[in-house]
Scaffold this active site. Structure first.
Site, PDB file in Angstrom:
ATOM      1  N   ALA A 175      31.961  43.255  42.482  1.00  0.00           N
ATOM      2  CA  ALA A 175      31.297  43.760  41.292  1.00  0.00           C
ATOM      3  C   ALA A 175      30.019  42.940  41.124  1.00  0.00           C
ATOM      4  CB  ALA A 175      32.189  43.629  40.069  1.00  0.00           C
TER       5      ALA A 175
ATOM      6  N   ALA B 297      28.451  37.892  40.035  1.00  0.00           N
ATOM      7  CA  ALA B 297      29.251  38.674  40.988  1.00  0.00           C
ATOM      8  C   ALA B 297      30.692  38.181  40.963  1.00  0.00           C
ATOM      9  CB  ALA B 297      28.671  38.557  42.397  1.00  0.00           C
ATOM     10  N   ASP B 298      31.595  39.086  41.297  1.00  0.00           N
ATOM     11  CA  ASP B 298      32.998  38.737  41.456  1.00  0.00           C
ATOM     12  C   ASP B 298      33.543  39.557  42.623  1.00  0.00           C
ATOM     13  OD1 ASP B 298      35.315  37.189  40.266  1.00  0.00           O
ATOM     14  OD2 ASP B 298      36.170  39.198  40.295  1.00  0.00           O
ATOM     15  N   THR B 299      34.159  38.882  43.575  1.00  0.00           N
ATOM     16  CA  THR B 299      34.617  39.525  44.800  1.00  0.00           C
ATOM     17  C   THR B 299      36.136  39.472  44.883  1.00  0.00           C
ATOM     18  OG1 THR B 299      32.573  38.915  45.948  1.00  0.00           O
ATOM     19  CG2 THR B 299      34.454  39.516  47.324  1.00  0.00           C
TER      20      THR B 299
END
Length: 198
Positions: A114, A77-79
């Site tokens: 994502a 994940a990437d925030t």
């Protein structure tokens, strides 16, 4: 994957303790992996839009984890925090953190994560999850008080929803877990489809 089959070992490609806590809360066993630091920074030398940036970084994490752990199912994940069409990344110092919180004060912004999930031998699935966050109107003293209580230099947007968040956040529309960094509501169906029992 048929439910009669045992799903592959699960790997979380993240060093974030918050993401690990959220995944552990689903009752699954998993290993952790620290991807090499190849992420593009929010304020780096690129022309990617916020969503494109998050997807790029997740793809990099998935590729690295799949190479290091073949045969595993990978979660990454990437925030990013989006305000006025741009990203507020991790502040470089407290002065920039004050600037970020001042810009967020009294306004709405979007937290976009994502979320990537990849099974061995299959194309990765990457989806975007958005939450709208409404900030309180903050005075300089309130901003300083928050920064005294919460270490923010490793947090996008210079705040942590799960740590004294009520001091700065008035409300949200969408997933709280997404704001923390791992939208479990979107992850659960992917895991169930892959044969994990939740």
């Amino acid at each position: 994957m048929p439910s009669a089959l045992i799903p592959p070992p699960l790997l979380l490609a993240s060093t974030s303790p918050r993401r690990r806590e959220l995944l552990a809360g689903l009752g699954l066993e998993f290993d952790g992996y620290a991807p090499p630091d190849r992420e593009l920074a929010e304020d780096g030398d690129h022309d990617l839009e916020p969503e494109e940036l998050a997807h790029h970084n997740v793809g990099t994490k998935l590729d690295s984890a799949r190479a290091a752990y073949p045969g595993h199912a990978i979660i990454a994940a990437d925030t990013v925090v989006i305000l006025d069409g741009g990203c507020l990344g991790k502040p470089r110092d407290l002065d920039q953190a004050r600037d970020y919180l001042s810009r967020l004060s009294g306004r709405e912004h979007t937290v976009l994560t994502a979320l990537g999930f990849a099974l061995s031998g299959q194309d990765a699935a990457i989806k975007s999850v958005r939450t709208v966050v409404r900030f309180r109107s903050l005075s300089p003293d309130q901003i300083n008080n928050y920064l005294e209580k919460v270490p923010v230099l490793d947090k996008a947007g210079a705040y942590a929803f799960q740590d004294q968040g009520s001091l700065v956040v008035e409300g949200i529309s969408g997933s709280a877990h997404n704001v923390i960094g791992l939208p479990t509501e979107a992850l659960v169906p992917l895991l169930q489809e892959a044969g994990y029992r939740l």
